[in-house]
Design a protein around this motif. Structure first.
Motif, PDB file in Angstrom:
ATOM      1  N   ARG A  14       0.822  -1.220   0.000  1.00  0.00           N
ATOM      2  CA  ARG A  14       0.000   0.000   0.000  1.00  0.00           C
ATOM      3  C   ARG A  14       0.851   1.262   0.000  1.00  0.00           C
ATOM      4  O   ARG A  14       0.408   2.317  -0.470  1.00  0.00           O
ATOM      5  CB  ARG A  14      -0.942   0.008   1.206  1.00  0.00           C
ATOM      6  CG  ARG A  14      -1.996  -1.087   1.205  1.00  0.00           C
ATOM      7  CD  ARG A  14      -3.060  -0.795   2.257  1.00  0.00           C
ATOM      8  NE  ARG A  14      -2.471  -0.566   3.578  1.00  0.00           N
ATOM      9  CZ  ARG A  14      -2.238  -1.514   4.473  1.00  0.00           C
ATOM     10  NH1 ARG A  14      -2.533  -2.779   4.187  1.00  0.00           N
ATOM     11  NH2 ARG A  14      -1.709  -1.232   5.654  1.00  0.00           N
ATOM     12  N   PHE A  17       3.909   4.142  -3.061  1.00  0.00           N
ATOM     13  CA  PHE A  17       3.952   5.482  -3.632  1.00  0.00           C
ATOM     14  C   PHE A  17       4.983   6.358  -2.921  1.00  0.00           C
ATOM     15  O   PHE A  17       5.660   7.167  -3.552  1.00  0.00           O
ATOM     16  CB  PHE A  17       2.563   6.131  -3.563  1.00  0.00           C
ATOM     17  CG  PHE A  17       2.509   7.483  -4.224  1.00  0.00           C
ATOM     18  CD1 PHE A  17       2.402   7.573  -5.596  1.00  0.00           C
ATOM     19  CD2 PHE A  17       2.571   8.639  -3.482  1.00  0.00           C
ATOM     20  CE1 PHE A  17       2.353   8.816  -6.215  1.00  0.00           C
ATOM     21  CE2 PHE A  17       2.532   9.883  -4.092  1.00  0.00           C
ATOM     22  CZ  PHE A  17       2.425   9.967  -5.460  1.00  0.00           C
ATOM     23  N   SER A 123      -0.009  -5.165  -8.491  1.00  0.00           N
ATOM     24  CA  SER A 123      -1.154  -4.435  -9.025  1.00  0.00           C
ATOM     25  C   SER A 123      -2.244  -5.336  -9.584  1.00  0.00           C
ATOM     26  O   SER A 123      -3.207  -4.848 -10.178  1.00  0.00           O
ATOM     27  CB  SER A 123      -0.688  -3.465 -10.121  1.00  0.00           C
ATOM     28  OG  SER A 123       0.338  -2.622  -9.640  1.00  0.00           O
ATOM     29  N   THR A 304       4.818   3.935  -9.118  1.00  0.00           N
ATOM     30  CA  THR A 304       3.903   4.082  -7.986  1.00  0.00           C
ATOM     31  C   THR A 304       2.720   4.966  -8.366  1.00  0.00           C
ATOM     32  O   THR A 304       1.580   4.696  -7.979  1.00  0.00           O
ATOM     33  CB  THR A 304       4.623   4.678  -6.767  1.00  0.00           C
ATOM     34  OG1 THR A 304       5.099   5.993  -7.074  1.00  0.00           O
ATOM     35  CG2 THR A 304       5.804   3.823  -6.355  1.00  0.00           C
ATOM     36  N   GLN A 307       0.426   2.950 -10.584  1.00  0.00           N
ATOM     37  CA  GLN A 307      -0.354   2.001  -9.795  1.00  0.00           C
ATOM     38  C   GLN A 307      -1.514   2.709  -9.093  1.00  0.00           C
ATOM     39  O   GLN A 307      -2.634   2.190  -9.042  1.00  0.00           O
ATOM     40  CB  GLN A 307       0.538   1.312  -8.767  1.00  0.00           C
ATOM     41  CG  GLN A 307      -0.186   0.234  -7.960  1.00  0.00           C
ATOM     42  CD  GLN A 307       0.654  -0.258  -6.796  1.00  0.00           C
ATOM     43  OE1 GLN A 307       1.081   0.522  -5.955  1.00  0.00           O
ATOM     44  NE2 GLN A 307       0.889  -1.561  -6.744  1.00  0.00           N
ATOM     45  N   LEU A 308      -1.244   3.895  -8.583  1.00  0.00           N
ATOM     46  CA  LEU A 308      -2.289   4.672  -7.909  1.00  0.00           C
ATOM     47  C   LEU A 308      -3.417   5.020  -8.875  1.00  0.00           C
ATOM     48  O   LEU A 308      -4.602   4.909  -8.549  1.00  0.00           O
ATOM     49  CB  LEU A 308      -1.683   5.946  -7.325  1.00  0.00           C
ATOM     50  CG  LEU A 308      -2.614   6.828  -6.486  1.00  0.00           C
ATOM     51  CD1 LEU A 308      -3.031   6.111  -5.215  1.00  0.00           C
ATOM     52  CD2 LEU A 308      -1.927   8.147  -6.143  1.00  0.00           C
ATOM     53  N   ARG A 311      -5.578   2.007  -9.666  1.00  0.00           N
ATOM     54  CA  ARG A 311      -6.519   1.681  -8.590  1.00  0.00           C
ATOM     55  C   ARG A 311      -7.695   2.649  -8.562  1.00  0.00           C
ATOM     56  O   ARG A 311      -8.820   2.264  -8.256  1.00  0.00           O
ATOM     57  CB  ARG A 311      -5.790   1.714  -7.246  1.00  0.00           C
ATOM     58  CG  ARG A 311      -4.828   0.543  -7.039  1.00  0.00           C
ATOM     59  CD  ARG A 311      -4.080   0.675  -5.728  1.00  0.00           C
ATOM     60  NE  ARG A 311      -3.239  -0.487  -5.461  1.00  0.00           N
ATOM     61  CZ  ARG A 311      -2.410  -0.588  -4.438  1.00  0.00           C
ATOM     62  NH1 ARG A 311      -2.303   0.408  -3.568  1.00  0.00           N
ATOM     63  NH2 ARG A 311      -1.678  -1.672  -4.262  1.00  0.00           N
ATOM     64  N   LYS A 312      -7.418   3.928  -8.874  1.00  0.00           N
ATOM     65  CA  LYS A 312      -8.475   4.928  -8.811  1.00  0.00           C
ATOM     66  C   LYS A 312      -9.376   4.878 -10.035  1.00  0.00           C
ATOM     67  O   LYS A 312     -10.594   5.000  -9.927  1.00  0.00           O
ATOM     68  CB  LYS A 312      -7.851   6.321  -8.681  1.00  0.00           C
ATOM     69  CG  LYS A 312      -8.880   7.417  -8.409  1.00  0.00           C
ATOM     70  CD  LYS A 312      -8.202   8.734  -8.074  1.00  0.00           C
ATOM     71  CE  LYS A 312      -9.235   9.797  -7.725  1.00  0.00           C
ATOM     72  NZ  LYS A 312      -8.594  11.090  -7.378  1.00  0.00           N
TER      73      LYS A 312
END
Length: 324
Positions: A14, A17, A123, A304, A307-308, A311-312
């Motif tokens: 988690r 980032f 991921s 990072t 990946q964020l 996810r969003k």
């Protein structure tokens, strides 16, 4: 103890980032005590790849090679479209024969990065597909890298193929094969049982790899820091361009899933920059190493961020799901 170990592993996942740039800064600022440990990077990578390998069996790999188009598409984007973009940008900004242009192109033609497999697994991508692409691209690199350098710049490039293959065998092929064997022998249960021990260690090793890589490039970064401002925008664009290319690539395929988007985007966005740095410094001027050094610095932080965003903003659905 098992719950704490797995909780630590989840916490690292988690926190990528901010953990990744923190490790990069740590390695750059306090490089001296880490430098003696840089030769350990291949062994740390070998363990990480082994841990991922024990989650992959022969059936997974068979399914990957039964549908080769994602692999072909990724390699075409990574080693044809991206180098053309790099050469175009470099020619406009620095001139076609500039050492910076050579460095930009070199970054795009070196093999896919082993670290992309780590991000693919973190991921929710396809571990088997990621490993297959890295393995195949690495095996082709003694032909692809010098061939494309000659194509773009008309110069022959030779390097120690045996040394390269030894490192690739150590970091990827042997640990992956061992992991697959253990997966098959245990019926896929080994990683589930040994996970509380294997996973936390692999996350620690992953952070160490980032620190040691940063320490290894620190001397070059300091020496060439005066040139960084001129090249930073183009490197940032090319690295981000790789992630975007990989994310959009499955739109060309009939079967496109979120898992495929994750896998190809990380594979197309990440390169084996350690090899790129060796080639740049060994066969070209120090200026050619500047784009590769910068790529090492920005590749993980952009991973990072990527990946964020994944996810969003969930990747597109497959055509099958659109018609279901």
């Amino acid at each position: 103890m098992k719950k704490k170990a797995l909780a630590f592993s989840s916490w690292v996942d988690r926190g990528m980032f901010w953990i990744t740039p923190l490790m990069l800064v740590l390695g750059l600022v306090f490089s001296k005590p880490f430098l003696p440990w840089v030769p350990a990077i291949p062994y740390l990578f070998a363990y990480i790849t082994f841990v991922m390998g024990v989650g992959c069996g022969r059936e997974h790999l068979r399914q990957v090679f039964a549908r080769p188009m994602p692999i072909v598409l990724t390699l075409v984007l990574s080693h044809l479209v991206a180098p053309l973009a790099a050469f175009g940008i470099g020619s406009v900004l620095f001139g076609a024969s500039s050492a910076y242009t050579v460095g930009l192109v070199l970054f795009t033609i070196i093999p896919l990065g082993v670290s992309s497999v780590l991000w693919i697994e973190l991921s929710g991508g396809s571990l088997a597909l990621g490993l297959a692409m890295v393995l195949l691209d690495s095996a082709l690199s003694p032909i692809v890298v010098p061939g494309l350098i000659q194509l773009f710049f008309g110069a022959e490039l030779t390097f120690d193929t045996l040394h390269l293959m030894r490192d690739l065998l150590l970091m990827v092929v042997v640990p992956t094969a061992l992991g697959v064997i253990i997966y098959e022998r245990s019926g896929g249960k080994f990683k589930q049982k040994a996970g509380p021990v294997l996973l936390p260690i692999s996350k620690i090793f992953f952070m160490l790899v980032i620190v040691l890589n940063a320490a290894g490039i620190a001397p070059y970064a300091y020496e060439l820091r005066g040139d960084l401002a001129a090249v930073i925008p183009s490197v940032l664009f090319l690295v981000a361009f790789g992630y975007v290319l990989g994310y959009c690539a499955p739109l060309l395929l009939k079967r496109r899933t979120p898992e495929l988007a994750v896998t190809i985007s990380f594979a197309a966005g990440m390169r084996n920059n350690s090899l790129g740095l060796v080639l740049a410094l060994g066969y070209f001027s120090p200026q050619a190493a500047v784009p590769v050094v910068l790529a090492i610095l920005v590749q993980q932080p952009l991973a990072t961020l990527h990946q964020l965003l994944l996810r969003k903003f969930k990747p597109y659905p497959s055509k099958e799901s659109l018609h279901s």
